[in-house]
Design a protein around this motif. Structure first.
Motif, PDB file in Angstrom:
ATOM      1  N   ARG A 195       0.897  -1.086   0.011  1.00  0.00           N
ATOM      2  CA  ARG A 195       0.019   0.027  -0.080  1.00  0.00           C
ATOM      3  C   ARG A 195       0.903   1.393  -0.126  1.00  0.00           C
ATOM      4  O   ARG A 195       0.585   2.392  -0.445  1.00  0.00           O
ATOM      5  CB  ARG A 195      -0.925   0.080   1.141  1.00  0.00           C
ATOM      6  CG  ARG A 195      -2.023  -0.816   1.097  1.00  0.00           C
ATOM      7  CD  ARG A 195      -2.927  -0.675   2.252  1.00  0.00           C
ATOM      8  NE  ARG A 195      -4.148  -1.573   2.171  1.00  0.00           N
ATOM      9  CZ  ARG A 195      -4.962  -1.644   3.109  1.00  0.00           C
ATOM     10  NH1 ARG A 195      -4.692  -1.461   4.420  1.00  0.00           N
ATOM     11  NH2 ARG A 195      -6.291  -2.444   2.857  1.00  0.00           N
ATOM     12  N   THR A 252      -3.828  -5.548  13.935  1.00  0.00           N
ATOM     13  CA  THR A 252      -3.386  -4.141  14.619  1.00  0.00           C
ATOM     14  C   THR A 252      -4.186  -4.152  15.892  1.00  0.00           C
ATOM     15  O   THR A 252      -5.220  -4.914  16.157  1.00  0.00           O
ATOM     16  CB  THR A 252      -3.958  -3.165  13.612  1.00  0.00           C
ATOM     17  OG1 THR A 252      -5.467  -3.160  13.397  1.00  0.00           O
ATOM     18  CG2 THR A 252      -3.226  -2.900  12.523  1.00  0.00           C
ATOM     19  N   PRO A 296     -12.224   0.086  13.786  1.00  0.00           N
ATOM     20  CA  PRO A 296     -11.083   0.785  13.315  1.00  0.00           C
ATOM     21  C   PRO A 296     -10.169  -0.198  12.725  1.00  0.00           C
ATOM     22  O   PRO A 296      -9.608   0.200  11.701  1.00  0.00           O
ATOM     23  CB  PRO A 296     -10.439   1.698  14.427  1.00  0.00           C
ATOM     24  CG  PRO A 296     -11.347   1.329  15.790  1.00  0.00           C
ATOM     25  CD  PRO A 296     -12.463   0.533  15.227  1.00  0.00           C
ATOM     26  N   GLU A 297      -9.866  -1.258  13.522  1.00  0.00           N
ATOM     27  CA  GLU A 297      -8.827  -2.063  12.914  1.00  0.00           C
ATOM     28  C   GLU A 297      -9.269  -2.773  11.646  1.00  0.00           C
ATOM     29  O   GLU A 297      -8.386  -3.038  10.800  1.00  0.00           O
ATOM     30  CB  GLU A 297      -8.991  -3.222  14.178  1.00  0.00           C
ATOM     31  CG  GLU A 297      -7.915  -2.943  15.148  1.00  0.00           C
ATOM     32  CD  GLU A 297      -8.112  -3.801  16.481  1.00  0.00           C
ATOM     33  OE1 GLU A 297      -7.980  -3.582  17.649  1.00  0.00           O
ATOM     34  OE2 GLU A 297      -8.724  -5.025  16.333  1.00  0.00           O
ATOM     35  N   TYR A 302      -9.047  -0.075   8.774  1.00  0.00           N
ATOM     36  CA  TYR A 302      -7.711  -0.060   8.356  1.00  0.00           C
ATOM     37  C   TYR A 302      -7.220  -1.199   7.558  1.00  0.00           C
ATOM     38  O   TYR A 302      -6.611  -1.090   6.425  1.00  0.00           O
ATOM     39  CB  TYR A 302      -6.387  -0.027   9.468  1.00  0.00           C
ATOM     40  CG  TYR A 302      -4.972   0.206   9.176  1.00  0.00           C
ATOM     41  CD1 TYR A 302      -4.732   1.465   8.523  1.00  0.00           C
ATOM     42  CD2 TYR A 302      -4.385  -0.729   9.156  1.00  0.00           C
ATOM     43  CE1 TYR A 302      -3.428   1.552   8.106  1.00  0.00           C
ATOM     44  CE2 TYR A 302      -3.095  -0.656   8.621  1.00  0.00           C
ATOM     45  CZ  TYR A 302      -2.545   0.575   8.116  1.00  0.00           C
ATOM     46  OH  TYR A 302      -1.332   0.363   7.622  1.00  0.00           O
ATOM     47  N   LEU A 303      -7.752  -2.436   8.047  1.00  0.00           N
ATOM     48  CA  LEU A 303      -7.490  -3.746   7.268  1.00  0.00           C
ATOM     49  C   LEU A 303      -7.846  -3.570   5.868  1.00  0.00           C
ATOM     50  O   LEU A 303      -7.344  -4.084   4.669  1.00  0.00           O
ATOM     51  CB  LEU A 303      -7.998  -4.921   8.110  1.00  0.00           C
ATOM     52  CG  LEU A 303      -7.929  -6.093   7.157  1.00  0.00           C
ATOM     53  CD1 LEU A 303      -6.263  -6.593   7.224  1.00  0.00           C
ATOM     54  CD2 LEU A 303      -8.483  -7.562   8.009  1.00  0.00           C
ATOM     55  N   PHE A 304      -9.313  -3.239   5.528  1.00  0.00           N
ATOM     56  CA  PHE A 304     -10.061  -3.043   4.560  1.00  0.00           C
ATOM     57  C   PHE A 304      -9.567  -1.886   3.751  1.00  0.00           C
ATOM     58  O   PHE A 304      -9.587  -2.017   2.372  1.00  0.00           O
ATOM     59  CB  PHE A 304     -11.384  -3.341   4.684  1.00  0.00           C
ATOM     60  CG  PHE A 304     -11.968  -4.515   4.680  1.00  0.00           C
ATOM     61  CD1 PHE A 304     -11.663  -5.286   6.030  1.00  0.00           C
ATOM     62  CD2 PHE A 304     -12.685  -5.313   3.959  1.00  0.00           C
ATOM     63  CE1 PHE A 304     -12.165  -6.611   6.240  1.00  0.00           C
ATOM     64  CE2 PHE A 304     -13.133  -6.644   4.181  1.00  0.00           C
ATOM     65  CZ  PHE A 304     -12.766  -7.119   5.372  1.00  0.00           C
ATOM     66  N   ILE A 305      -9.490  -0.578   4.121  1.00  0.00           N
ATOM     67  CA  ILE A 305      -9.548   0.560   3.600  1.00  0.00           C
ATOM     68  C   ILE A 305      -8.109   1.302   3.701  1.00  0.00           C
ATOM     69  O   ILE A 305      -7.620   1.890   2.565  1.00  0.00           O
ATOM     70  CB  ILE A 305     -10.457   1.574   4.036  1.00  0.00           C
ATOM     71  CG1 ILE A 305     -11.917   0.885   4.085  1.00  0.00           C
ATOM     72  CG2 ILE A 305     -10.532   2.875   3.174  1.00  0.00           C
ATOM     73  CD1 ILE A 305     -12.965   1.740   4.687  1.00  0.00           C
ATOM     74  N   GLY A 306      -7.330   0.918   4.664  1.00  0.00           N
ATOM     75  CA  GLY A 306      -6.003   1.269   4.709  1.00  0.00           C
ATOM     76  C   GLY A 306      -5.690   2.883   4.848  1.00  0.00           C
ATOM     77  O   GLY A 306      -4.609   3.445   4.715  1.00  0.00           O
ATOM     78  N   GLN A 307      -6.965   3.696   5.185  1.00  0.00           N
ATOM     79  CA  GLN A 307      -6.801   5.089   5.322  1.00  0.00           C
ATOM     80  C   GLN A 307      -7.876   5.580   6.369  1.00  0.00           C
ATOM     81  O   GLN A 307      -8.885   4.701   6.719  1.00  0.00           O
ATOM     82  CB  GLN A 307      -6.876   5.912   4.205  1.00  0.00           C
ATOM     83  CG  GLN A 307      -7.985   5.685   3.506  1.00  0.00           C
ATOM     84  CD  GLN A 307      -7.570   6.128   1.850  1.00  0.00           C
ATOM     85  OE1 GLN A 307      -7.397   7.419   1.833  1.00  0.00           O
ATOM     86  NE2 GLN A 307      -7.998   5.412   0.956  1.00  0.00           N
ATOM     87  N   TYR A 353     -11.565   7.132  15.922  1.00  0.00           N
ATOM     88  CA  TYR A 353     -10.592   6.658  14.849  1.00  0.00           C
ATOM     89  C   TYR A 353     -10.424   7.875  13.595  1.00  0.00           C
ATOM     90  O   TYR A 353      -9.603   8.212  13.028  1.00  0.00           O
ATOM     91  CB  TYR A 353     -10.386   5.271  14.478  1.00  0.00           C
ATOM     92  CG  TYR A 353      -9.425   5.001  13.199  1.00  0.00           C
ATOM     93  CD1 TYR A 353      -8.107   4.799  13.669  1.00  0.00           C
ATOM     94  CD2 TYR A 353      -9.790   4.602  12.044  1.00  0.00           C
ATOM     95  CE1 TYR A 353      -7.148   4.693  12.572  1.00  0.00           C
ATOM     96  CE2 TYR A 353      -8.880   4.326  11.062  1.00  0.00           C
ATOM     97  CZ  TYR A 353      -7.519   4.401  11.413  1.00  0.00           C
ATOM     98  OH  TYR A 353      -6.480   4.031  10.360  1.00  0.00           O
TER      99      TYR A 353
END
Lengths: 344, 344
Positions: A200, A221, B249-250, B253-258, B276
């Motif tokens: 990424r 995470t 939120p974890e 981040y895993l799916f979207i990365g932002q 988050y």
């Protein structure tokens, strides 16, 4: 007069018909070849045939624009993976950079061998050794801190053969395929055995693929708060997704929820992804990159007595399955006119 | 003559300036209100202010179109969650439908109580009981078979209060928010504690959100082959992602990365997602739906002595955090002109 008029109308009508056909033909010829770095032949044709087939309204393989999904392995499919995965190069460089803060590493393997540059010892690293290296370099920090480390490294590091930034070693023909598919409504995803966060960090700029379309092996995470009470995500030393072999279709379903229509890979780790893509029906396209060009890149795999490789293993069994299931094998040597954009 | 010309030019210039302003004003007035089911007031205004703020090039909160992400909880935020989560209604109906093939269930709880319709016993179900019900009804089949079961159930089942298809019980004001955000370049995601596959079965048709933008609690899948040698994914009784509280939120981040820039929820399970989102900065928008309208929907939560609810718990602590962090609380009673599209 009337005859002349009729004649004129017929001529006009013919002219129009011919004109339209000629114009369409000229327009088709005038269109830039979307795959200029591919040599003409059955492999290149299979890609354009696929695009036409899936986009043909009313045809048996029609897929609506919203459902068009194409998946790409990364290492060895979109960029070079020899002499070892570039993410490992990052990890080894990190070990060296972190060594002054870890004097205990000087006497403990696998760190000792990395710091000493002992290639013979490193060649014998076990999976457990590699896990120790990954956890030491990829965890114990926030997600943002890790991403910044990768970006910083990619901006400065060079590969050992061409002495170029690693992101120069992406395959121009595959960039063209991704661009061609996106221009035809496809969402392009990377589905990599490599680290999701690592890829990424550069995929948007290098491939034009945003973070939410990168599926990879992923560490867990932990949500927590920093000293200012702000929400952050820490990276613990714990693997959440092993995105290889069966993990690829499982994670494609987890992330995307539907079958892709096109899948590109280059090793046994991609086998199940291609099988799952084919199982979706709809005239799917499955392709495997064969590294058979030692002069321009590397050569390893099953064909023509190429040496086997632990990195990006392409077995004879996979080659046979490709033949029996009608998957396309891309010969880098024969099918790619140009491999890297920096070639003359 | 010259004076007349100058005068004329000044008048023309004024006319032009006035004309442009007037035209812009008229154009703004002529635009259809993107949120017609919302009552005017600070809560509605916070949404349109946010959209303008993020889209203002050069402004401190500008976000490029590609990075615009908005996340929505599902149960209690996009559709009703009382008297119990609709996915539980599906599971209970499945238990009854499957009972003839499971005679042993007649004497074993939790199945016995479900089959007998023993509401008192069902009200005391533990998490372990619910897990048994979910595993019995959601696993042991392929991903495609499960999706078909959900679609079939949604097409036939009715809710206990309005006797309508469950998908009629989506909140019209939230459909408008999602549409409004998408029209301004946002990718809208659902981030639900409910089952990812359950929500994916109807979200595209009901919310206009494709499968790859549904993040939910997810069972594992096992890649294997059917008798014809075709690749399939089976659903084993094993939870992979618990997408609640910190899990939200974890998994974002895993799916979207932002970081998202906007987050909508309604219960304590959404707290970390909103924190988050806010931590991403960029003038983010955080909103919580408060169910305070027993006449038109349901009433539960912390405000004005509403009864507490085990389903969609909205604690006083969450309410206080919303106040202190500047999150918006949406009063269904005051802020929503219309809740369901079937209202007159």
């Amino acid at each position: 007069m009337v005859a002349a008029l009729i004649l004129r109308r017929v001529v006009l009508a013919s002219c129009c018909a011919v004109g339209i056909v000629a114009s369409l033909y000229a327009s088709a010829l005038a269109q830039t070849d979307p795959l200029p770095s591919w040599n003409d032949g059955p492999v290149k044709k299979s890609i354009s045939d696929f695009v036409v087939r899936v986009a043909t309204q009313g045809g048996p393989d029609f897929v609506s624009a919203q459902e068009r999904i194409a998946v790409f392995d990364n290492d060895g499919t979109l960029w070079t993976e020899q002499p070892y995965y570039f993410q490992l190069a990052f990890a080894l460089d990190r070990i060296k950079a972190m060594a002054p803060q870890h004097p205990e590493w000087k006497t403990v393997d696998p760190f000792k061998s990395v710091i000493a540059g002992d290639r013979a010892a490193m060649a014998k690293f076990t999976t457990k050794d590699l896990e120790k290296i990954v956890f030491a370099t990829h965890t114990g920090m926030t997600t943002g801190e890790f991403s910044a480390l990768v970006k910083d490294w990619l901006a400065k590091a060079h590969d050992p053969r061409w002495h170029r930034p690693f992101t120069d070693l992406v395959y121009q023909p595959m960039l063209e395929v991704m661009q061609y598919l996106r221009a035809n409504g496809y969402k392009t995803y990377i589905v990599t055995g490599g680290g999701q966060e690592f890829v990424r960090a550069y995929a948007d700029q290098t491939y034009g693929i945003p973070p939410e379309q990168i599926i990879g092996s992923a560490l867990d995470t932990d949500f927590t708060y920093n000293d200012a009470g702000k929400a952050i995500l820490m990276r613990p030393p714990k693997l959440l997704l092993n995105n290889n072999f069966s993990g690829k279709p499982e994670d494609i379903y987890l992330f995307i929820g539907q079958h892709p229509q096109a899948a590109f890979g280059n090793s046994t780790g991609d086998r199940e992804m291609l099988e799952y893509t084919q199982a979706g029906g709809k005239g799917a396209l499955m392709m495997l990159v064969l590294h058979d060009d030692p002069a321009r890149e590397y050569a390893y795999g099953p064909a023509e007595g190429l040496p086997a490789s632990k990195v990006g293993t392409f077995t004879q069994a996979l080659y046979d399955e490709a033949q029996s299931r009608g998957w396309n094998v891309i010969s880098m040597k024969k099918d790619w006119k140009r491999i890297f954009s920096f070639e003359k």
